[in-house]
Scaffold this motif. Structure first.
Motif, short mmCIF file in Angstrom:
data_model
loop_
_atom_site.label_atom_id
_atom_site.label_comp_id
_atom_site.label_asym_id
_atom_site.label_seq_id
_atom_site.Cartn_x
_atom_site.Cartn_y
_atom_site.Cartn_z
N TYR A 159 0.71 -1.31 -0.19
CA TYR A 159 -0.02 -0.29 -0.20
C TYR A 159 0.51 1.58 0.48
CZ TYR A 159 -4.39 -2.50 1.20
OH TYR A 159 -5.24 -4.05 0.42
N PRO A 160 0.54 2.07 -0.80
CA PRO A 160 1.22 3.47 -0.90
C PRO A 160 0.83 3.72 0.76
CG PRO A 160 -0.46 3.73 -1.63
CD PRO A 160 -0.20 2.37 -1.44
N LEU A 161 2.43 4.96 0.97
CA LEU A 161 2.29 5.52 2.74
C LEU A 161 3.29 7.13 2.04
CD1 LEU A 161 2.22 5.64 5.42
CD2 LEU A 161 3.95 4.38 5.67
N ILE A 162 1.89 7.60 1.69
CA ILE A 162 3.27 9.11 1.48
C ILE A 162 3.00 10.28 2.42
CG2 ILE A 162 2.68 11.15 0.12
CD1 ILE A 162 1.71 8.70 -2.09
N PHE A 163 3.72 11.15 2.53
CA PHE A 163 4.18 11.34 3.86
C PHE A 163 3.36 12.38 4.42
CE2 PHE A 163 6.72 14.26 6.83
CZ PHE A 163 6.96 13.67 7.50
N GLU A 164 2.45 13.69 3.17
CA GLU A 164 1.20 14.39 3.70
C GLU A 164 -0.16 13.45 4.36
OE1 GLU A 164 1.29 15.16 0.09
OE2 GLU A 164 3.75 14.64 0.08
N SER A 165 -0.29 12.42 3.93
CA SER A 165 -1.44 11.95 4.24
C SER A 165 -0.94 10.44 5.53
CB SER A 165 -2.70 12.03 3.20
OG SER A 165 -1.70 11.10 2.26
N GLU A 166 0.19 10.99 5.80
CA GLU A 166 -0.14 9.23 6.38
C GLU A 166 -0.50 9.14 7.21
OE1 GLU A 166 3.46 9.09 9.14
OE2 GLU A 166 4.88 9.65 7.26
N LYS A 167 -1.73 9.60 7.36
CA LYS A 167 -3.00 9.15 8.68
C LYS A 167 -3.89 8.92 7.20
CE LYS A 167 -3.84 10.90 13.41
NZ LYS A 167 -4.14 12.13 13.61
N LEU A 168 -4.29 8.83 6.73
CA LEU A 168 -4.77 8.19 5.84
C LEU A 168 -4.23 6.84 5.52
CD1 LEU A 168 -7.87 10.99 5.17
CD2 LEU A 168 -6.70 10.03 2.90
N ASP A 169 -3.33 7.54 4.97
CA ASP A 169 -2.73 6.03 4.44
C ASP A 169 -2.80 4.71 5.09
OD1 ASP A 169 -2.36 6.98 1.81
OD2 ASP A 169 -0.51 7.41 2.51
N TYR A 170 -2.81 4.63 6.41
CA TYR A 170 -2.64 3.91 7.74
C TYR A 170 -3.62 3.09 8.16
CZ TYR A 170 2.34 3.87 8.97
OH TYR A 170 4.08 3.78 9.56
N GLN A 171 -4.83 4.29 7.44
CA GLN A 171 -5.94 3.34 7.84
C GLN A 171 -6.53 2.67 6.50
OE1 GLN A 171 -9.22 6.65 7.55
NE2 GLN A 171 -8.47 7.38 9.44
N ASN A 172 -6.65 2.99 4.84
CA ASN A 172 -5.40 2.66 3.85
C ASN A 172 -6.06 1.21 4.43
OD1 ASN A 172 -7.65 4.62 2.80
ND2 ASN A 172 -5.85 5.19 1.93
N LEU A 173 -3.74 1.56 4.65
CA LEU A 173 -3.21 -0.42 4.76
C LEU A 173 -3.96 -1.27 5.39
CD1 LEU A 173 0.04 -1.69 4.23
CD2 LEU A 173 -0.11 -0.45 6.92
N GLU A 174 -4.47 -0.70 7.32
CA GLU A 174 -4.89 -1.67 7.98
C GLU A 174 -6.84 -1.63 7.30
OE1 GLU A 174 -4.77 0.81 11.88
OE2 GLU A 174 -3.00 0.16 11.39
N GLN A 175 -7.32 -1.27 6.53
CA GLN A 175 -8.25 -1.94 6.01
C GLN A 175 -8.61 -2.83 5.06
OE1 GLN A 175 -10.14 1.87 3.91
NE2 GLN A 175 -11.23 2.48 6.65
N GLY A 176 -7.42 -2.30 3.86
CA GLY A 176 -6.15 -3.36 2.99
C GLY A 176 -5.99 -4.67 3.68
N TYR A 177 -5.55 -4.76 5.11
CA TYR A 177 -5.50 -6.03 5.65
C TYR A 177 -6.21 -7.10 6.48
CZ TYR A 177 -3.48 -8.61 9.45
OH TYR A 177 -2.58 -9.82 10.04
N GLU A 178 -7.48 -5.46 6.52
CA GLU A 178 -8.77 -6.74 7.02
C GLU A 178 -9.32 -6.85 6.23
OE1 GLU A 178 -11.40 -3.82 9.49
OE2 GLU A 178 -9.41 -3.88 10.29
N LYS A 179 -9.72 -6.88 4.17
CA LYS A 179 -10.03 -7.14 3.83
C LYS A 179 -9.37 -8.42 2.83
CE LYS A 179 -10.60 -3.07 1.20
NZ LYS A 179 -10.88 -2.74 -0.24
N VAL A 180 -8.09 -8.30 3.41
CA VAL A 180 -6.95 -9.65 2.69
C VAL A 180 -7.14 -10.50 3.39
CG1 VAL A 180 -4.80 -10.43 2.53
CG2 VAL A 180 -5.36 -7.47 1.66
#
Ligand code: ADP
Ligand code: MG
Length: 698
Positions: A484-505
């Motif tokens: 999953y991408p992790l781009i500095f400016e939106s780090e919080k959002l990205d971690y959310q994506n990562l965690e949601q992604g993980y749950e889906k996986v």
């Protein structure tokens, strides 16, 4: 003192005045007449040709058409004029100067119109074209016309392309007679360059296409030549002194390791090792950048280089950017060292105090020959007996001052040799500039037997077939990365994506039988290491992660790399990630999952990645698309120079020629103190070509 025309304030140039002067200063940084003539056209258009309306391609470059006015309409606040030539019709739209234009463009009148064509409501149109009388032929110098950088504000103030051309003509009339040559005579002659005043006139008002080509070449060559002179000067001065550790021997350990290798070195690996060996025997400090695509076998080169240092009685250190990588390097290197008697160790931030207590004295006594580590290596407590070589992996992750501290660890007054390794393929032309006076070696050949990686671009709609595909691969005993991408400016959002992604996986791959590990930067080192190890050892089938796995991690059994929101990554980063698979004997896949709304440029980037596996081609493309300043891996070193006309991305051939010539000039006169190089000294002293002096730090 008489003021030179070049230094005349721009407001005094005929056609400018105080108002336009302040605008030119603000918008284009032009303060004097001399500044103005250095604003070169970024493009030229041939105005000697007239395009039949039927052949005009909408959204193409600027065109010139010639037509008769058929009708004039005046809807509120604008003016719509329709023209025709023998081949078709076209609309012209004006928002300003309506009275003036409608007085001139009466039905039946014939003019030439010059502008950017587009389509509006299904009809060919041009907004605010330049208008010229059709019969009064376009004057000769304008046949090829320059297009200058402009802004809305300049246009609104009436400084149109046409006006710029006029101002430029006035300026040239003032300054050309007194314009002095900036390059020595012999440089002009030996490179077939035209004189400066002639080049400046022809870049603005070319007499013909050939003169324009030669003017461009002269101006570009000058910039690149002076830049290379500035970069290479230090190196030439340094190479005159005896300032490097002599390492003349090969040594027993090198041979023991070499002879035990399970494979033949590739031709490229052999060539690079030869280049390095020549450096080590030269009596000068080595400063070499080793570029090699992911998987090209840089580690082997690092090990053999380290053994050369050891064979001459010195120690070597290998610095990696992350803990995971340092440990992986250590494990690999230890394997290669097994047949030798050389002792290696690893030191990272998490090395336990008890361990350090044993390790540091062994390093200080010289018992440890090769130490691998992270930033921990540059701490003050780390003392070498005789450090002779520093190998830095993925250098762009190290700050400049960190490297300087490593350098200070030298013991006998001579700096250690430095080998910087990077898997970020940087176009050669750019590397020459970014890395200043580093010599560049390239491993441009892959070890035999690597299977190509199939790269595919899919959307969310194909998610279920993607899951099925991964399950099939797992059934074959393979493993998969999901990044999953992790781009500095939106780090919080990205971690959310990562965690949601993980749950889906996890939902799609339930335990048992599946095991999914997750790794990201917000975990503690212990947790990260634990999860990473589970994947490396094959206990987990899938690793969900951010880009922490980007560099170096080697899991030959992994055959699938899924990159989520792939449009958010740059080309080289995508390429790096893709390089994590395809390391084993099996066919591998890289699957790019893109979002629904992907811009044109991103789409192109993703398709380009699917089309090639060549890292250098990708880097070239990346540089073309984004400009050299934004290239990944280079932001930190930055591109501190502003070139006026040459482009590092596009003028590779001229750069090569300029560099070769700069080397010849410096070989004769490293300090440029001889009289024939006076002009070069003057130009360099102006500071435009000053680049950070990398030689001091690496
Ligand atoms: P890099 O660090 O450049 O990404 P590595 O040094 O990790 O690449 O090498 C990638 C893989 O290729 C490793 O498994 C290594 O053992 C193997 N390898 C390296 N050189 C050769 C060679 N000449 N022939 C075959 N395999 C090689
Ligand atoms: Mg490597």
């Amino acid at each position: 003192m008489i003021k030179k025309a070049l230094d005349t304030e721009i407001q005094f140039l005929p056609g400018v005045g105080p108002k336009r002067a302040s605008l030119l200063a603000r918008e284009l940084g032009v303060g004097t007449v001399g500044d103005l003539v250095k604003i070169y056209p970024f493009r030229h258009i041939d105005r000697s040709t007239i395009t039949p309306i039927a052949e005009v391609v909408p959204d193409a470059a600027l065109v010139q058409v010639k037509g008769e006015v058929v009708s004039v309409e005046t809807p509120p606040k604008r003016l719509k004029i329709t023209i025709k030539d023998g081949t078709g019709e076209m609309d012209l739209v004006f928002f300003k100067g309506l009275k003036y234009i409608s007085d001139k463009l009466v039905p039946g009148a014939v003019f030439t119109f010059f502008g950017k064509p587009s389509v509006f409501n299904g009809r060919l149109n041009m907004v605010h074209p330049e208008i010229d009388p059709a019969d009064g032929r376009v004057e000769a110098p304008k046949a090829i016309a320059g297009v200058y950088p402009s802004t809305e504000k300049l246009k609104n103030a009436g400084i149109t392309g046409k006006v710029m051309n006029k101002l430029m003509a006035n300026a040239l009339r003032m300054v050309l007679p007194e314009m002095e040559e900036t390059l020595p005579d012999y440089v002009l002659k030996e490179n077939g360059l035209m004189a400066l005043p002639f080049a400046v006139r022809n870049i603005h008002f070319p007499t013909d296409a050939d003169a324009l080509r030669r003017a461009r070449y002269r101006l570009k060559f000058e910039e690149l030549f002076l830049l290379q002179l500035s970069l290479l000067k230090q190196k030439f001065i340094r190479s005159r002194g005896e300032n490097g550790i002599m390492m003349p021997k090969v040594g027993e350990d090198f041979n023991l390791c070499y002879n035990a290798l399970p494979y033949q070195l590739t031709g490229a690996q052999k060539r690079v090792i030869k280049e390095i060996r020549t450096d080590l025997m030269s009596g000068h400090q080595m400063n070499r950048l080793l570029q090699g695509d992911v998987g090209s076998g840089k580690t082997m080169v690092a090990v053999l280089t380290a053994l050369l240092a050891v064979g001459n009685g010195y120690q070597a250190c290998i610095m990696a950017p992350t803990e995971v990588l340092a440990r992986q390097h250590f494990a690999n290197i230890s394997k290669y060292l097994a047949p030798t008697g050389v002792k290696a160790a690893v030191l990272t931030g998490s090395t336990k105090a008890s361990e350090r207590k044993k390790l540091l004295p062994a390093l200080a006594s010289g018992e440890i020959g090769i130490i691998v580590g992270t930033h921990a290596l540059i701490e003050d407590t780390v003392v070498f007996k005789k450090l002779g070589l520093a190998i830095i992996d993925e250098q762009h992750r190290f700050g400049v001052d960190q490297r300087a501290r490593l350098w200070s660890k030298t013991t006998d007054g001579l700096p250690p040799h430095v080998l910087v390794m990077t898997a970020t393929p940087i176009p050669r032309t750019l590397a020459m500039t970014l890395y200043g006076d580093l010599d560049v070696s390239v491993i441009d050949e892959m070890p035999p037997g690597r299977k190509p990686i199939q790269t595919m671009l899919i959307t969310e709609r194909q998610r279920s077939s993607l899951w099925k595909f991964i399950k099939d691969q797992i059934a074959l005993g393979r493993q998969a990365f999901i990044v999953y991408p992790l781009i500095f400016e939106s780090e919080k959002l990205d971690y959310q994506n990562l965690e949601q992604g993980y749950e889906k996986v996890v939902e799609a791959f339930p335990f048992p039988p599946y095991k999914v590990a997750i790794v990201h930067g917000q975990q503690t080192n212990d947790v990260k290491t634990f999860n990473m190890d589970a994947f490396v050892a094959g206990r987990a089938n899938i690793l969900v992660s951010t880009t922490v796995i980007e560099v170096g991690v080697d899991v030959p059994n992994a055959s699938v790399m899924v990159i989520e929101s792939a449009e958010r990554f740059g080309l080289s980063q995508l390429h790096q990630l893709r390089g994590r698979v395809g390391r084993g004997a099996d066919k591998s896949y890289c699957i790019l999952v893109k979002g629904d709304k992907v811009g044109k440029e991103s789409q192109h980037r993703l398709e380009f990645l699917c089309s090639t596996e060549n890292g250098f081609d990708l880097a070239e493309e990346d540089m073309k698309m984004r400009g050299p300043g934004d290239l990944e891996g280079t932001q930190q070193s930055g591109l501190p120079i502003n070139l006026n006309i040459a482009s590092l991305a596009k003028d590779g051939m001229i750069l090569q020629a300029a560099r070769g010539y700069a080397e010849r000039v410096l070989a004769e006169d490293p300090t440029l103190e001889q009289p024939q190089n006076r002009l070069l000294r003057i130009e360099l002293a102006k500071g435009k070509y000053d680049v950070k002096d990398y030689s001091k730090i690496s």
